[in-house]
Design a protein around this motif. Structure first.
Motif, PDB file in Angstrom:
ATOM      1  N   MET A   1       0.785  -1.121   0.016  1.00  0.00           N
ATOM      2  CA  MET A   1       0.090   0.027  -0.007  1.00  0.00           C
ATOM      3  C   MET A   1       0.950   1.186  -0.059  1.00  0.00           C
ATOM      4  SD  MET A   1      -3.327  -0.735  -0.211  1.00  0.00           S
ATOM      5  CE  MET A   1      -3.876   0.733   0.524  1.00  0.00           C
ATOM      6  N   VAL A   2       1.974   1.327   0.838  1.00  0.00           N
ATOM      7  CA  VAL A   2       2.867   2.445   1.002  1.00  0.00           C
ATOM      8  C   VAL A   2       3.448   2.719  -0.407  1.00  0.00           C
ATOM      9  CG1 VAL A   2       4.798   3.462   1.713  1.00  0.00           C
ATOM     10  CG2 VAL A   2       3.116   2.204   3.320  1.00  0.00           C
ATOM     11  N   ILE A   3       4.046   1.677  -1.330  1.00  0.00           N
ATOM     12  CA  ILE A   3       4.835   1.799  -2.265  1.00  0.00           C
ATOM     13  C   ILE A   3       3.391   2.208  -3.488  1.00  0.00           C
ATOM     14  CG2 ILE A   3       5.555   0.353  -4.696  1.00  0.00           C
ATOM     15  CD1 ILE A   3       6.819  -1.182  -2.232  1.00  0.00           C
ATOM     16  N   GLY A   4       2.146   1.570  -3.635  1.00  0.00           N
ATOM     17  CA  GLY A   4       1.185   1.963  -4.351  1.00  0.00           C
ATOM     18  C   GLY A   4       0.977   3.651  -4.324  1.00  0.00           C
ATOM     19  N   ILE A   5       0.697   3.957  -3.146  1.00  0.00           N
ATOM     20  CA  ILE A   5       0.221   5.408  -2.637  1.00  0.00           C
ATOM     21  C   ILE A   5       1.357   6.261  -3.196  1.00  0.00           C
ATOM     22  CG2 ILE A   5      -0.203   7.046  -0.709  1.00  0.00           C
ATOM     23  CD1 ILE A   5      -1.503   4.663   0.443  1.00  0.00           C
ATOM     24  N   GLY A   6       2.683   5.942  -2.746  1.00  0.00           N
ATOM     25  CA  GLY A   6       3.848   6.753  -3.240  1.00  0.00           C
ATOM     26  C   GLY A   6       3.844   6.688  -4.805  1.00  0.00           C
ATOM     27  N   LEU A   7       3.497   5.966  -5.585  1.00  0.00           N
ATOM     28  CA  LEU A   7       3.682   6.080  -6.931  1.00  0.00           C
ATOM     29  C   LEU A   7       2.423   6.695  -7.459  1.00  0.00           C
ATOM     30  CD1 LEU A   7       4.502   2.476  -7.989  1.00  0.00           C
ATOM     31  CD2 LEU A   7       6.020   4.308  -8.207  1.00  0.00           C
ATOM     32  N   ILE A   8       1.318   6.718  -6.786  1.00  0.00           N
ATOM     33  CA  ILE A   8       0.236   7.451  -7.271  1.00  0.00           C
ATOM     34  C   ILE A   8       0.600   8.975  -7.228  1.00  0.00           C
ATOM     35  CG2 ILE A   8      -2.274   8.025  -6.793  1.00  0.00           C
ATOM     36  CD1 ILE A   8      -2.583   5.025  -6.382  1.00  0.00           C
ATOM     37  N   GLY A   9       1.271   9.049  -5.904  1.00  0.00           N
ATOM     38  CA  GLY A   9       1.655  10.687  -5.470  1.00  0.00           C
ATOM     39  C   GLY A   9       2.416  11.090  -6.747  1.00  0.00           C
ATOM     40  N   LEU A  10       3.680  10.558  -6.861  1.00  0.00           N
ATOM     41  CA  LEU A  10       4.452  10.896  -8.182  1.00  0.00           C
ATOM     42  C   LEU A  10       3.793  11.178  -9.411  1.00  0.00           C
ATOM     43  CD1 LEU A  10       7.477   8.725  -7.103  1.00  0.00           C
ATOM     44  CD2 LEU A  10       7.116  11.305  -6.860  1.00  0.00           C
ATOM     45  N   ALA A  11       2.895  10.369  -9.929  1.00  0.00           N
ATOM     46  CA  ALA A  11       2.199  10.369 -10.945  1.00  0.00           C
ATOM     47  C   ALA A  11       1.281  11.615 -11.199  1.00  0.00           C
ATOM     48  CB  ALA A  11       1.371   9.114 -11.315  1.00  0.00           C
ATOM     49  N   HIS A  12       0.496  11.809  -9.754  1.00  0.00           N
ATOM     50  CA  HIS A  12      -0.325  13.254  -9.716  1.00  0.00           C
ATOM     51  C   HIS A  12       0.667  14.338  -9.798  1.00  0.00           C
ATOM     52  CE1 HIS A  12      -4.077  11.456  -9.297  1.00  0.00           C
ATOM     53  NE2 HIS A  12      -3.881  10.781  -8.126  1.00  0.00           N
ATOM     54  N   LEU A  13       1.817  14.291  -9.245  1.00  0.00           N
ATOM     55  CA  LEU A  13       2.928  15.574  -9.413  1.00  0.00           C
ATOM     56  C   LEU A  13       3.380  15.674 -11.058  1.00  0.00           C
ATOM     57  CD1 LEU A  13       4.910  15.029  -6.198  1.00  0.00           C
ATOM     58  CD2 LEU A  13       3.463  16.804  -6.639  1.00  0.00           C
ATOM     59  N   LEU A  14       3.477  14.649 -11.562  1.00  0.00           N
ATOM     60  CA  LEU A  14       4.073  14.863 -12.900  1.00  0.00           C
ATOM     61  C   LEU A  14       2.767  15.094 -13.663  1.00  0.00           C
ATOM     62  CD1 LEU A  14       6.004  14.331 -15.032  1.00  0.00           C
ATOM     63  CD2 LEU A  14       5.246  11.859 -15.215  1.00  0.00           C
ATOM     64  N   GLU A  15       1.689  14.751 -13.449  1.00  0.00           N
ATOM     65  CA  GLU A  15       0.564  14.859 -14.146  1.00  0.00           C
ATOM     66  C   GLU A  15      -0.044  16.418 -13.973  1.00  0.00           C
ATOM     67  OE1 GLU A  15      -3.976  13.131 -15.029  1.00  0.00           O
ATOM     68  OE2 GLU A  15      -3.013  12.792 -12.923  1.00  0.00           O
ATOM     69  N   GLY A  16      -0.061  17.031 -12.883  1.00  0.00           N
ATOM     70  CA  GLY A  16      -0.142  18.465 -12.649  1.00  0.00           C
ATOM     71  C   GLY A  16       0.835  19.277 -13.091  1.00  0.00           C
ATOM     72  N   GLY A  17       2.115  18.766 -12.977  1.00  0.00           N
ATOM     73  CA  GLY A  17       3.492  19.856 -13.258  1.00  0.00           C
ATOM     74  C   GLY A  17       3.433  19.959 -14.691  1.00  0.00           C
ATOM     75  N   ILE A  18       3.191  18.946 -15.677  1.00  0.00           N
ATOM     76  CA  ILE A  18       3.231  19.348 -17.000  1.00  0.00           C
ATOM     77  C   ILE A  18       2.072  18.748 -17.432  1.00  0.00           C
ATOM     78  CG2 ILE A  18       4.841  18.672 -18.669  1.00  0.00           C
ATOM     79  CD1 ILE A  18       6.962  17.484 -16.868  1.00  0.00           C
ATOM     80  N   PRO A  19       1.302  20.015 -18.128  1.00  0.00           N
ATOM     81  CA  PRO A  19       0.013  19.716 -18.485  1.00  0.00           C
ATOM     82  C   PRO A  19       0.165  19.530 -20.084  1.00  0.00           C
ATOM     83  CG  PRO A  19       0.379  22.038 -18.282  1.00  0.00           C
ATOM     84  CD  PRO A  19       1.513  21.254 -17.809  1.00  0.00           C
ATOM     85  N   GLU A  20       1.039  18.289 -20.472  1.00  0.00           N
ATOM     86  CA  GLU A  20       1.004  18.012 -21.716  1.00  0.00           C
ATOM     87  C   GLU A  20       0.735  16.402 -21.883  1.00  0.00           C
ATOM     88  OE1 GLU A  20       4.627  18.739 -23.698  1.00  0.00           O
ATOM     89  OE2 GLU A  20       4.597  20.820 -22.639  1.00  0.00           O
ATOM     90  N   PHE A  21       0.244  16.070 -23.179  1.00  0.00           N
ATOM     91  CA  PHE A  21      -0.118  14.514 -23.410  1.00  0.00           C
ATOM     92  C   PHE A  21       0.742  13.680 -22.937  1.00  0.00           C
ATOM     93  CE2 PHE A  21      -0.302  10.950 -26.197  1.00  0.00           C
ATOM     94  CZ  PHE A  21      -1.568  10.389 -25.763  1.00  0.00           C
ATOM     95  N   TRP A  22       1.934  13.756 -23.328  1.00  0.00           N
ATOM     96  CA  TRP A  22       3.028  12.719 -23.036  1.00  0.00           C
ATOM     97  C   TRP A  22       3.259  12.528 -21.621  1.00  0.00           C
ATOM     98  CZ3 TRP A  22       7.296  13.715 -20.350  1.00  0.00           C
ATOM     99  CH2 TRP A  22       7.508  15.172 -20.186  1.00  0.00           C
ATOM    100  N   ALA A  23       3.191  13.556 -20.740  1.00  0.00           N
ATOM    101  CA  ALA A  23       3.375  13.634 -19.354  1.00  0.00           C
ATOM    102  C   ALA A  23       2.265  12.966 -18.695  1.00  0.00           C
ATOM    103  CB  ALA A  23       3.709  15.194 -18.766  1.00  0.00           C
ATOM    104  N   ILE A  24       0.811  13.185 -19.151  1.00  0.00           N
ATOM    105  CA  ILE A  24      -0.258  12.591 -18.427  1.00  0.00           C
ATOM    106  C   ILE A  24      -0.412  10.999 -19.033  1.00  0.00           C
ATOM    107  CG2 ILE A  24      -2.795  12.770 -18.627  1.00  0.00           C
ATOM    108  CD1 ILE A  24      -2.544  15.488 -19.163  1.00  0.00           C
ATOM    109  N   ALA A  25       0.070  10.758 -20.035  1.00  0.00           N
ATOM    110  CA  ALA A  25       0.193   9.329 -20.360  1.00  0.00           C
ATOM    111  C   ALA A  25       1.239   8.460 -19.522  1.00  0.00           C
ATOM    112  CB  ALA A  25       0.630   9.185 -21.908  1.00  0.00           C
TER     113      ALA A  25
END
Length: 97
Positions: free
Chosen positions: A71-95
């Motif tokens: 659970m800790v690993i999964g939540i950490g990865l989801i958090g990193l994904a949200h930071l990338l997705e919100g930080g770079i609003p482009e298709f490739w980053a969201i993908a």
């Protein structure tokens, strides 16, 4: 408060928040990231395929090292994904996120 009432409160509030997040994600994708219809479908497909592919490693980590660590690993990865997705609003980053 009984444990059953607490469970209902937590479950219903979690469901509400998840639905709000999906709605806000859609608005973000269309307004800020300016994704077109094809890109939106591709993002949805990538999301579903990644959920399918990551089920096996998540279960293996949970079986070998414990559910809490998984659970800790999964939540950490989801958090990193949200930071990338919100930080770079482009298709490739969201993908990638």
């Amino acid at each position: 408060m009984k444990i059953q009432q607490l469970y209902y409160a937590v479950s219903s509030s979690r469901s509400l928040i998840i639905q709000m997040v999906f709605t806000l994600n859609a608005i973000y994708y269309v307004t800020t990231a300016e994704l077109n219809a094809l890109q939106l479908v591709l993002i949805g497909t990538i999301l579903e395929v990644s959920i399918l592919l990551f089920e096996l490693p998540t279960g293996l980590v949970a079986d070998l090292y414990g559910r809490k660590r998984s659970m800790v690993i999964g939540i950490g990865l989801i958090g990193l994904a949200h930071l990338l997705e919100g930080g770079i609003p482009e298709f490739w980053a969201i993908a990638v996120a």
